[in-house]
Design an enzyme around this catalytic site. Sequence first.
Site, mmCIF file in Angstrom:
data_model
loop_
_atom_site.group_PDB
_atom_site.id
_atom_site.type_symbol
_atom_site.label_atom_id
_atom_site.label_comp_id
_atom_site.label_asym_id
_atom_site.label_seq_id
_atom_site.Cartn_x
_atom_site.Cartn_y
_atom_site.Cartn_z
ATOM 1 N N LYS A 191 56.404 47.744 22.808
ATOM 2 C CA LYS A 191 55.450 48.742 23.451
ATOM 3 C C LYS A 191 55.501 49.793 23.781
ATOM 4 O O LYS A 191 55.613 49.961 24.904
ATOM 5 C CB LYS A 191 54.104 47.929 23.379
ATOM 6 C CG LYS A 191 52.655 48.961 23.297
ATOM 7 C CD LYS A 191 51.546 49.136 24.357
ATOM 8 C CE LYS A 191 51.423 50.084 25.358
ATOM 9 N NZ LYS A 191 52.077 50.997 24.862
ATOM 10 N N GLY A 244 57.234 50.349 34.531
ATOM 11 C CA GLY A 244 55.729 50.503 34.321
ATOM 12 C C GLY A 244 55.531 50.857 35.697
ATOM 13 O O GLY A 244 56.616 50.739 36.833
ATOM 14 N N THR A 246 53.347 50.302 39.551
ATOM 15 C CA THR A 246 52.750 48.995 39.898
ATOM 16 C C THR A 246 51.622 48.440 39.633
ATOM 17 O O THR A 246 51.295 47.427 40.160
ATOM 18 C CB THR A 246 53.179 49.411 41.808
ATOM 19 O OG1 THR A 246 54.884 49.542 41.991
ATOM 20 C CG2 THR A 246 52.683 48.453 42.916
ATOM 21 N N ARG A 247 50.237 49.796 39.541
ATOM 22 C CA ARG A 247 49.727 49.238 39.336
ATOM 23 C C ARG A 247 49.033 48.266 38.193
ATOM 24 O O ARG A 247 48.604 47.272 38.252
ATOM 25 C CB ARG A 247 48.613 50.986 39.595
ATOM 26 C CG ARG A 247 47.056 50.637 39.062
ATOM 27 C CD ARG A 247 46.313 51.953 39.137
ATOM 28 N NE ARG A 247 47.233 53.138 37.830
ATOM 29 C CZ ARG A 247 47.393 53.194 36.741
ATOM 30 N NH1 ARG A 247 46.115 52.005 36.136
ATOM 31 N NH2 ARG A 247 47.217 53.465 36.428
ATOM 32 N N THR A 248 49.649 48.830 36.737
ATOM 33 C CA THR A 248 49.958 48.252 35.713
ATOM 34 C C THR A 248 50.327 47.343 36.004
ATOM 35 O O THR A 248 50.063 46.471 35.595
ATOM 36 C CB THR A 248 50.886 48.836 34.503
ATOM 37 O OG1 THR A 248 49.966 50.116 34.896
ATOM 38 C CG2 THR A 248 50.585 48.363 33.345
ATOM 39 N N GLU A 267 59.026 46.001 36.805
ATOM 40 C CA GLU A 267 60.188 46.508 36.906
ATOM 41 C C GLU A 267 59.404 47.692 37.358
ATOM 42 O O GLU A 267 59.034 48.603 36.446
ATOM 43 C CB GLU A 267 61.000 47.550 35.730
ATOM 44 C CG GLU A 267 62.324 45.953 35.686
ATOM 45 C CD GLU A 267 63.569 45.816 36.490
ATOM 46 O OE1 GLU A 267 63.119 46.172 38.073
ATOM 47 O OE2 GLU A 267 63.922 44.852 36.589
HETATM 48 P P1 NAD Z 1 52.289 53.375 33.200
HETATM 49 O O1 NAD Z 1 52.204 51.824 33.986
HETATM 50 O O2 NAD Z 1 51.384 54.410 33.730
HETATM 51 O O3 NAD Z 1 52.754 52.854 32.107
HETATM 52 C C1 NAD Z 1 53.419 52.031 31.332
HETATM 53 C C2 NAD Z 1 53.151 51.083 29.884
HETATM 54 O O4 NAD Z 1 52.276 49.966 30.335
HETATM 55 C C3 NAD Z 1 52.538 51.730 28.985
HETATM 56 O O5 NAD Z 1 53.129 51.503 27.964
HETATM 57 C C4 NAD Z 1 51.560 52.262 28.948
HETATM 58 O O6 NAD Z 1 51.048 52.097 27.893
HETATM 59 C C5 NAD Z 1 51.427 50.102 29.477
HETATM 60 N N1 NAD Z 1 49.814 49.925 30.147
HETATM 61 C C6 NAD Z 1 49.156 49.934 30.827
HETATM 62 N N2 NAD Z 1 47.865 49.507 31.422
HETATM 63 C C7 NAD Z 1 48.522 48.501 31.022
HETATM 64 C C8 NAD Z 1 47.821 47.405 30.794
HETATM 65 N N3 NAD Z 1 46.126 47.155 31.155
HETATM 66 N N4 NAD Z 1 47.881 46.438 30.353
HETATM 67 C C9 NAD Z 1 49.100 46.334 29.002
HETATM 68 N N5 NAD Z 1 50.064 47.525 29.797
HETATM 69 C C10 NAD Z 1 49.520 48.150 29.840
HETATM 70 O O7 NAD Z 1 53.063 53.861 33.885
HETATM 71 P P2 NAD Z 1 53.669 54.660 33.439
HETATM 72 O O8 NAD Z 1 53.413 55.921 33.719
HETATM 73 O O9 NAD Z 1 54.024 54.925 31.657
HETATM 74 O O10 NAD Z 1 55.508 54.961 33.819
HETATM 75 C C11 NAD Z 1 55.718 55.715 35.497
HETATM 76 C C12 NAD Z 1 55.955 54.831 36.319
HETATM 77 O O11 NAD Z 1 57.171 53.340 35.488
HETATM 78 C C13 NAD Z 1 56.267 54.703 37.680
HETATM 79 O O12 NAD Z 1 55.885 54.263 38.381
HETATM 80 C C14 NAD Z 1 58.353 54.578 37.839
HETATM 81 O O13 NAD Z 1 58.280 54.505 39.191
HETATM 82 C C15 NAD Z 1 57.439 52.810 36.638
HETATM 83 N N6 NAD Z 1 59.735 53.106 36.890
HETATM 84 C C16 NAD Z 1 60.124 52.067 37.063
HETATM 85 C C17 NAD Z 1 61.086 51.603 36.654
HETATM 86 C C18 NAD Z 1 61.657 50.387 36.981
HETATM 87 O O14 NAD Z 1 62.955 49.876 36.765
HETATM 88 N N7 NAD Z 1 61.783 49.765 38.679
HETATM 89 C C19 NAD Z 1 62.075 51.960 35.253
HETATM 90 C C20 NAD Z 1 61.772 54.085 35.039
HETATM 91 C C21 NAD Z 1 59.920 53.647 35.819
#
Ligand code: NAD
Length: 498
Positions: A191, A244, A246-248, A267
Amino acid sequence: MDFHDLQYWQQRARALEIENRLFINGRYQQAADGAQFAVEDPAGQRELVRVAQGDEHDVNQAVSAAREVFERGDWSQSPPAKRKATLMKLADLMEQHHEELALLETLDTGKPIRHSLRDDIPGAIRSLRWYAEAIDKVYGEIAPTAQDALALIEREPVGVVAAIVPWNFPLLLACWKLGPALAAGNSVILKPSEKSPLTALRIAGLAKEAGLPDGVLSVIAGFGQGAGQALSRHPDVDVLTFTGSTRTAKQLLKDSGDSNMKRVWLEAGGKSANIIFADCPDLHKAAANAAAGIFYNQGQVCIAGTRLLVEESIKDEFLAILHEQAQTFRPGNPLDPETVMGTLIDADHCEKVNEYIAAGLAEGANLYLDGRDHPQGEHGSYLGPTIFTEVRNSMRIAREEIFGPVLAVTTFTTEQEALTLANDSDYGLGAAIWTRDLSKAHRMSRRLKAGLVFVNNYNDGDMTVPFGGYKQSGNGRDKSLHAMEKFTELKTIWISLE
Ligand code: NAD
């Protein structure tokens, strides 16, 4: 590599046919309820395409297809050499479509075409090849038992994997998951983020062309609350691998507990410290790395070096060089191959980053370089390099993940103070140390609470090393053979010998 010119990419963009359908059980299809959502080009701020919006029904269909093919064994029980050949073929096809994929990534995210061509797409291909090459070289174990037994320790694919990925490196991060998960023999439902679904949808068709059996890879575009949640709460998904926020990530842990206790690998966010000691071997290199460490990809990098800790005695000299280096990151049209800084992902995110700049000012930090001054700013999602000095670690700009081109500079006078500041964070993804002193480098490396520590570089690395964080930056690791652990179960077979 041929970067062409702006006209070339504009022309290709106009002629581009964009795949906008979900890919389930080996075929492209619209969402079951016909829903679609708009995907925008953040640079042009216009609708690029409307994409099928997957939801629970589509997820259920993909999960049952994934389960069926897994149990049948078409892929899960096929010889490793066959899985290797198929994934190598997929990597070859992606290479043939390198420019198309790079263009899709740039249109979808606003990142410079130069970087999509040089980093994102080759990195994604490398990941698939690396795991394809590895899979017929990974052996099981025989335990050192007594003579009356033979104990085998094997790794088996887990089953159905859901991979949920963000928008900052859409295809690259997807392939960090697809490589090990598919090579190990799992079925995967990918996804992509609702903000950047295009390359994932495109490679699904290439995977079929490469010979991946139907159902082994499905791609469901859609929102977190829709398709994402349907996956994270699904009773028949065995593993959830996520990159994605930390909140999610926290929500996904709850979803797992509320459903079938699927394994959850996360991650998540970061607030990494980049520490410049006065005995830094090369201040110019350190400043160039510090600038790239926070301004590359417009600062939308989980491991961005967002907190710069500089030893007080070299502060002025270092800041002057850093200021110069920051000027090389001028926001511009992402389709222009000369551009090294594109747009933020969208206007909402840009507003959020601007709010952090306001918060930094309100809390008394000094705005040393103001990225809002850049003329491109008028068009919405552009924001230039921004540097705050005189930052205290208690300020929001030092504690919260901004995910934009905003650097927080703090000074220190002792090694212990640098260490305390660096570790004083909810996150623990990366950290860097710049010093000539080998003992200091080792002492610091051991005591820094971060999954990756860089000495005299920022964020160097390749597929051979694990990537992931301590604390609220997540668990488990992407990349390297360690990533295979997430997508395999350990099985013990104890045989009594007569
Ligand atoms: P996000 O958490 O908003 O979304 C990430 C993914 O999760 C998206 O596909 C989104 O649709 C999905 N998602 C959101 N809510 C969900 C739920 N309740 N249930 C299931 N899926 C859900 O993050 P973002 O804004 O897309 O990305 C930015 C974040 O990603 C930043 O915090 C960044 O640090 C993190 N990130 C981490 C790494 C790592 O390797 N540690 C690498 C890249 C980005």
